[in-house]
Design a protein around this motif. Structure first.
Motif, PDB file in Angstrom:
ATOM      1  N   GLY A  41      38.172  43.754  32.287  1.00 18.02           N
ATOM      2  CA  GLY A  41      38.436  42.452  31.673  1.00 18.02           C
ATOM      3  C   GLY A  41      39.125  41.502  32.627  1.00 18.02           C
ATOM      4  O   GLY A  41      38.760  40.324  32.725  1.00 18.02           O
ATOM      5  N   TRP A  42      40.116  41.993  33.359  1.00 13.61           N
ATOM      6  CA  TRP A  42      40.792  41.141  34.345  1.00 13.61           C
ATOM      7  C   TRP A  42      39.826  40.697  35.445  1.00 13.61           C
ATOM      8  O   TRP A  42      39.832  39.535  35.868  1.00 13.61           O
ATOM      9  CB  TRP A  42      41.966  41.895  34.971  1.00 13.61           C
ATOM     10  N   LEU A  43      39.008  41.624  35.935  1.00 11.87           N
ATOM     11  CA  LEU A  43      38.086  41.306  37.023  1.00 11.87           C
ATOM     12  C   LEU A  43      37.037  40.278  36.610  1.00 11.87           C
ATOM     13  O   LEU A  43      36.481  39.585  37.452  1.00 11.87           O
ATOM     14  CB  LEU A  43      37.394  42.589  37.498  1.00 11.87           C
ATOM     15  N   HIS A  44      36.762  40.189  35.318  1.00 16.37           N
ATOM     16  CA  HIS A  44      35.799  39.199  34.835  1.00 16.37           C
ATOM     17  C   HIS A  44      36.467  37.881  34.472  1.00 16.37           C
ATOM     18  O   HIS A  44      35.774  36.892  34.233  1.00 16.37           O
ATOM     19  CB  HIS A  44      35.053  39.750  33.614  1.00 16.37           C
ATOM     20  N   ARG A  45      37.805  37.859  34.402  1.00 17.90           N
ATOM     21  CA  ARG A  45      38.516  36.635  34.016  1.00 17.90           C
ATOM     22  C   ARG A  45      39.003  35.826  35.206  1.00 17.90           C
ATOM     23  O   ARG A  45      39.127  34.601  35.110  1.00 17.90           O
ATOM     24  CB  ARG A  45      39.731  36.991  33.144  1.00 17.90           C
ATOM     25  N   LEU A  66      35.112  50.228  41.573  1.00 19.18           N
ATOM     26  CA  LEU A  66      34.849  49.848  42.957  1.00 19.18           C
ATOM     27  C   LEU A  66      33.483  49.179  43.100  1.00 19.18           C
ATOM     28  O   LEU A  66      33.338  48.176  43.801  1.00 19.18           O
ATOM     29  CB  LEU A  66      34.943  51.074  43.857  1.00 19.18           C
ATOM     30  N   SER A  67      32.459  49.721  42.439  1.00 19.39           N
ATOM     31  CA  SER A  67      31.122  49.129  42.558  1.00 19.39           C
ATOM     32  C   SER A  67      31.092  47.721  41.982  1.00 19.39           C
ATOM     33  O   SER A  67      30.408  46.831  42.514  1.00 19.39           O
ATOM     34  CB  SER A  67      30.096  50.009  41.848  1.00 19.39           C
ATOM     35  N   ILE A  68      31.836  47.493  40.905  1.00 12.86           N
ATOM     36  CA  ILE A  68      31.886  46.158  40.306  1.00 12.86           C
ATOM     37  C   ILE A  68      32.659  45.205  41.209  1.00 12.86           C
ATOM     38  O   ILE A  68      32.274  44.046  41.405  1.00 12.86           O
ATOM     39  CB  ILE A  68      32.518  46.240  38.907  1.00 12.86           C
ATOM     40  N   ILE A  69      33.749  45.687  41.771  1.00 15.39           N
ATOM     41  CA  ILE A  69      34.552  44.859  42.679  1.00 15.39           C
ATOM     42  C   ILE A  69      33.722  44.443  43.891  1.00 15.39           C
ATOM     43  O   ILE A  69      33.743  43.281  44.316  1.00 15.39           O
ATOM     44  CB  ILE A  69      35.815  45.630  43.127  1.00 15.39           C
ATOM     45  N   GLN A  70      32.971  45.391  44.456  1.00  9.40           N
ATOM     46  CA  GLN A  70      32.157  45.075  45.638  1.00  9.40           C
ATOM     47  C   GLN A  70      31.131  43.996  45.337  1.00  9.40           C
ATOM     48  O   GLN A  70      30.824  43.165  46.186  1.00  9.40           O
ATOM     49  CB  GLN A  70      31.459  46.340  46.133  1.00  9.40           C
ATOM     50  N   ARG A  71      30.591  44.006  44.112  1.00  8.33           N
ATOM     51  CA  ARG A  71      29.570  43.036  43.766  1.00  8.33           C
ATOM     52  C   ARG A  71      30.149  41.653  43.462  1.00  8.33           C
ATOM     53  O   ARG A  71      29.610  40.639  43.877  1.00  8.33           O
ATOM     54  CB  ARG A  71      28.776  43.538  42.551  1.00  8.33           C
ATOM     55  N   ASN A  72      31.273  41.624  42.727  1.00 10.56           N
ATOM     56  CA  ASN A  72      31.819  40.337  42.264  1.00 10.56           C
ATOM     57  C   ASN A  72      32.873  39.747  43.192  1.00 10.56           C
ATOM     58  O   ASN A  72      32.958  38.528  43.322  1.00 10.56           O
ATOM     59  CB  ASN A  72      32.421  40.508  40.863  1.00 10.56           C
ATOM     60  N   GLU A 217      26.462  36.415  49.382  1.00  7.29           N
ATOM     61  CA  GLU A 217      25.818  37.458  48.593  1.00  7.29           C
ATOM     62  C   GLU A 217      25.460  37.035  47.168  1.00  7.29           C
ATOM     63  O   GLU A 217      24.284  36.916  46.833  1.00  7.29           O
ATOM     64  CB  GLU A 217      26.724  38.711  48.573  1.00  7.29           C
ATOM     65  N   PRO A 218      26.455  36.806  46.287  1.00  8.78           N
ATOM     66  CA  PRO A 218      26.055  36.632  44.883  1.00  8.78           C
ATOM     67  C   PRO A 218      25.510  35.258  44.532  1.00  8.78           C
ATOM     68  O   PRO A 218      24.913  35.083  43.482  1.00  8.78           O
ATOM     69  CB  PRO A 218      27.365  36.887  44.118  1.00  8.78           C
ATOM     70  N   MET A 219      25.729  34.259  45.381  1.00  7.53           N
ATOM     71  CA  MET A 219      25.367  32.901  45.022  1.00  7.53           C
ATOM     72  C   MET A 219      24.516  32.253  46.121  1.00  7.53           C
ATOM     73  O   MET A 219      24.537  32.655  47.273  1.00  7.53           O
ATOM     74  CB  MET A 219      26.629  32.047  44.817  1.00  7.53           C
ATOM     75  N   ILE A 220      23.798  31.211  45.714  1.00  5.47           N
ATOM     76  CA  ILE A 220      23.125  30.327  46.666  1.00  5.47           C
ATOM     77  C   ILE A 220      23.878  29.000  46.618  1.00  5.47           C
ATOM     78  O   ILE A 220      24.019  28.400  45.559  1.00  5.47           O
ATOM     79  CB  ILE A 220      21.652  30.100  46.283  1.00  5.47           C
ATOM     80  N   TRP A 233      29.049  20.434  46.777  1.00  2.00           N
ATOM     81  CA  TRP A 233      28.322  21.715  46.754  1.00  2.00           C
ATOM     82  C   TRP A 233      27.447  21.791  45.517  1.00  2.00           C
ATOM     83  O   TRP A 233      27.881  21.457  44.395  1.00  2.00           O
ATOM     84  CB  TRP A 233      29.307  22.892  46.746  1.00  2.00           C
ATOM     85  N   LEU A 234      26.214  22.216  45.717  1.00  2.00           N
ATOM     86  CA  LEU A 234      25.304  22.547  44.634  1.00  2.00           C
ATOM     87  C   LEU A 234      25.110  24.057  44.675  1.00  2.00           C
ATOM     88  O   LEU A 234      24.716  24.607  45.712  1.00  2.00           O
ATOM     89  CB  LEU A 234      23.969  21.823  44.804  1.00  2.00           C
ATOM     90  N   ILE A 235      25.377  24.735  43.550  1.00  2.55           N
ATOM     91  CA  ILE A 235      25.491  26.196  43.559  1.00  2.55           C
ATOM     92  C   ILE A 235      24.669  26.790  42.426  1.00  2.55           C
ATOM     93  O   ILE A 235      24.710  26.311  41.293  1.00  2.55           O
ATOM     94  CB  ILE A 235      26.973  26.628  43.399  1.00  2.55           C
ATOM     95  N   GLN A 236      23.934  27.850  42.756  1.00  6.25           N
ATOM     96  CA  GLN A 236      23.174  28.608  41.757  1.00  6.25           C
ATOM     97  C   GLN A 236      23.421  30.095  41.966  1.00  6.25           C
ATOM     98  O   GLN A 236      23.515  30.550  43.111  1.00  6.25           O
ATOM     99  CB  GLN A 236      21.674  28.343  41.885  1.00  6.25           C
ATOM    100  N   PRO A 237      23.528  30.878  40.874  1.00 10.94           N
ATOM    101  CA  PRO A 237      23.535  32.337  41.037  1.00 10.94           C
ATOM    102  C   PRO A 237      22.158  32.813  41.475  1.00 10.94           C
ATOM    103  O   PRO A 237      21.140  32.212  41.124  1.00 10.94           O
ATOM    104  CB  PRO A 237      23.880  32.854  39.633  1.00 10.94           C
ATOM    105  N   ARG A 238      22.146  33.855  42.269  1.00  9.15           N
ATOM    106  CA  ARG A 238      20.857  34.395  42.686  1.00  9.15           C
ATOM    107  C   ARG A 238      20.126  34.993  41.482  1.00  9.15           C
ATOM    108  O   ARG A 238      20.736  35.405  40.505  1.00  9.15           O
ATOM    109  CB  ARG A 238      21.054  35.469  43.751  1.00  9.15           C
ATOM    110  N   ASN A 239      18.815  35.067  41.579  1.00  2.00           N
ATOM    111  CA  ASN A 239      18.008  35.570  40.465  1.00  2.00           C
ATOM    112  C   ASN A 239      18.390  36.988  40.076  1.00  2.00           C
ATOM    113  O   ASN A 239      18.473  37.329  38.900  1.00  2.00           O
ATOM    114  CB  ASN A 239      16.517  35.529  40.818  1.00  2.00           C
ATOM    115  N   ASP A 240      18.640  37.851  41.072  1.00  2.00           N
ATOM    116  CA  ASP A 240      18.958  39.232  40.741  1.00  2.00           C
ATOM    117  C   ASP A 240      20.287  39.336  40.020  1.00  2.00           C
ATOM    118  O   ASP A 240      20.495  40.189  39.165  1.00  2.00           O
ATOM    119  CB  ASP A 240      18.972  40.111  42.001  1.00  2.00           C
ATOM    120  N   ARG A 241      21.209  38.410  40.305  1.00  2.00           N
ATOM    121  CA  ARG A 241      22.489  38.417  39.593  1.00  2.00           C
ATOM    122  C   ARG A 241      22.291  38.015  38.140  1.00  2.00           C
ATOM    123  O   ARG A 241      22.912  38.538  37.229  1.00  2.00           O
ATOM    124  CB  ARG A 241      23.473  37.466  40.285  1.00  2.00           C
TER     125      ARG A 241
END
Length: 540
Positions: A41-45, A66-72, A217-220, A233-241
């Motif tokens: 919950g903290w990592l998503h807030r 750890l896997s979630i931290i590495q991604r986000n 990594e996670p964003m364009i 800045w114009l920002i989009q999440p990548r499709n896989d995200r």
């Protein structure tokens, strides 16, 4: 200030680590989680910079975190606390860069040492000369300027072409023309002296190039300069995200963007010696609404509380106008520039341009001076009307009556005085809004002492980023926010101990201490006696 999250399913270990790190002298913003799910919950807030976690926990364990931290949050450092029987898990974890581990038996000094090392690594990572180099290899300055030329006509009122996808393809733009886009606007004017156009352009380009390294990594992200030389800045999440099966993914995008911009701010200070504030739309906009979204973000920027230094503020975009109803822009570039400087509170830049327009030597005709006068007067009048300041600015109705002044010098002196009063009114408004915002935070704290009063929770209540709220509170109140909360909880506990019949444990819960041992420790630290001793002394 770095944010450290302590995660362990044993309350005593979590609370003990929290107390040990609270008193170690490092400038850290500490959070506690008593399970992997609570940590999630903290990592998503909010952005988290260091995670100190048990490796074995029921439900979501350390390796899953750890896997979630590495991604986000790929910059985050992880320190695992392990037992002797955890060798296989430790071996798997230490293959990952940025991960350290400690045996639980090694004690608090080793933990503090590991946290100091993690802080030092984070400091080094913000000295991002290598990031700048990689970004410059990816795209050069001419590419940034070319992007700016293309998007300027979209940002400043032009209707997107029906074949936007074709334009993006021809210009090799990484954004998807079929998907909405987040918009963010940078401001480097806080505390800055008057710079030449070339210096401003160079600084803005450096910020834009540096930021590229944080979105890999996670964003364009596409960075550019608008017509006023400010980074956008114009920002989009990548499709896989976007296709991940995690719940509430959309609600987590904004905290992620805010966290990344905070890191960009720190990197700009460390590497470029530049202070950058960010104003960010709270949701992505469709391409036809890009201009009106940009306008609203730009207008909202002036309503900041305090000086805005290091601020990441979000703009609620529900009321953004459709593209067709966006306000009409003046064709005179100097009028646009004056309005931009006034809106952003750039007093020195405004007055420098003012002086250029009000030169009264023989080279300028009366018609030129008349045009300059009414250009400036219209900018001032529009600002007054837009912010409804007519009751606070004396003589506002006389701005358009040039004939009341005997000479051009007197007329321009009158305009300059009016402009100065608007800048002073703005500074006063920022101070008042800062005081009002902190007053709301204090009232909220007093009314919710038994609840979560973390910096992230309070920042969400007031719609500031946590780092800015922490700095603004210290600036306004002369004390740290955490110390103020602790003082309020102890004072409320004293009242309940003297006047109520509640048990000590119940009083602790009512003022925000989940564990009675923690309540006793903090109360004795503040008063020199235990809660029970205080009650007995008060009744004696």
């Amino acid at each position: 200030m770095y944010r450290l999250l302590i995660v362990d399913d044993e309350d005593m270990i979590t609370d003990g680590l929290y107390e040990a790190l609270s008193g170690c002298g490092m400038d850290l913003d500490l959070y506690k989680a008593y399970s992997g799910r609570e940590a999630l919950g903290w990592l998503h807030r909010t952005r988290v910079d260091i995670v100190l976690s048990d490796i074995r926990m029921p439900g979501i364990d350390g390796l899953q975190l750890l896997s979630i931290i590495q991604r986000n949050w790929p910059h985050c450092r992880v320190i695992f606390l392990t037992g002797y029987s955890d060798f296989d898990s430790v071996y798997q974890a230490i293959q990952t860069p940025g991960v350290n581990y400690l045996l639980k038996s090694e004690g608090y000094p080793k933990v503090i040492q590991a946290v100091r090392q993690a802080v030092a690594e984070l400091d080094d990572s913000l000295r991002v000369n290598d990031l700048i180099q990689r970004a410059q290899e990816k795209m050069n300055t001419l590419e940034v300027l070319a992007r700016g030329e293309y998007f300027c006509h979209l940002l400043h009122g032009a209707k997107p072409a029906p074949n936007l996808e074709e334009d993006f393809r021809k210009l090799k733009l990484p954004l998807d023309a079929s998907r909405p886009v987040y918009v963010a606007l940078g401001d480097m004017s806080n505390g800055a002296s008057v710079l030449s156009y070339a210096s401003k352009q160079e600084s803005a380009l450096a910020v834009t190039l540096l930021a590229e390294g944080f979105w890999a990594e996670p964003m364009i992200s596409l960075g550019m300069l608008d017509r006023f030389g400010e980074p956008v800045w114009l920002i989009q999440p990548r499709n896989d995200r976007e296709e991940e099966d995690e719940p509430d993914k959309a609600s987590r995008m904004l905290p992620y963007l805010e966290g990344q911009f905070e890191l960009i701010q720190e990197a700009c200070i460390e590497s470029l010696k530049l202070s950058v504030s960010i104003t960010l739309g709270d949701r992505p906009c469709e391409w036809p609404k890009l201009s009106s979204t940009y306008d609203k973000i730009r207008q909202h920027r002036q309503l900041r509380a305090g000086d805005g230094d290091h601020l990441v503020q979000t703009v609620v975009l529900e009321a953004v106008e459709s593209h067709g109803s966006a306000r009409v822009r003046s064709p005179r570039e100097r009028s646009d520039a004056l309005a931009a400087h006034l809106d952003a509170g750039r007093r020195d830049d405004f007055l420098q341009l003012f002086d250029e327009l009000t030169e009264s030597d023989r080279e300028h005709s009366a018609t030129f001076l008349q045009e300059s006068y009414y250009t400036i007067a219209l900018v001032l009048l529009a600002y007054i009307n837009r912010l409804e300041l007519e009751d606070q600015v004396s003589g506002a109705s006389a701005l358009m009556r040039r004939d009341e002044h005997p000479t051009w010098e007197a007329a321009f002196a009158y305009l300059r005085e009016a402009a100065e009063s608007l800048f002073e009114l703005r500074r006063s408004g920022e101070r008042n809004r800062a005081a009002g915002a902190i007053r709301k935070v204090c009232e909220y704290i007093e009314e919710h002492l038994a609840e979560d009063l973390s910096l992230v929770r309070l920042a969400g209540f007031i719609h500031f980023n946590p780092s800015y709220l922490s700095r603004l509170f210290k600036q306004e109140c002369g004390t740290n926010l955490s110390d103020y909360i602790e003082t309020m909880r102890i004072e409320r506990a004293k009242e309940l101990l003297k006047n109520g019949e509640w048990k000590v444990q119940e009083i602790g819960l009512r003022v925000g201490y989940e564990a009675s041992q923690s309540f006793t420790r903090f109360f004795k630290k503040a008063t020199g006696v235990t809660p029970q001793e205080y009650r007995e002394n008060a009744r004696a």
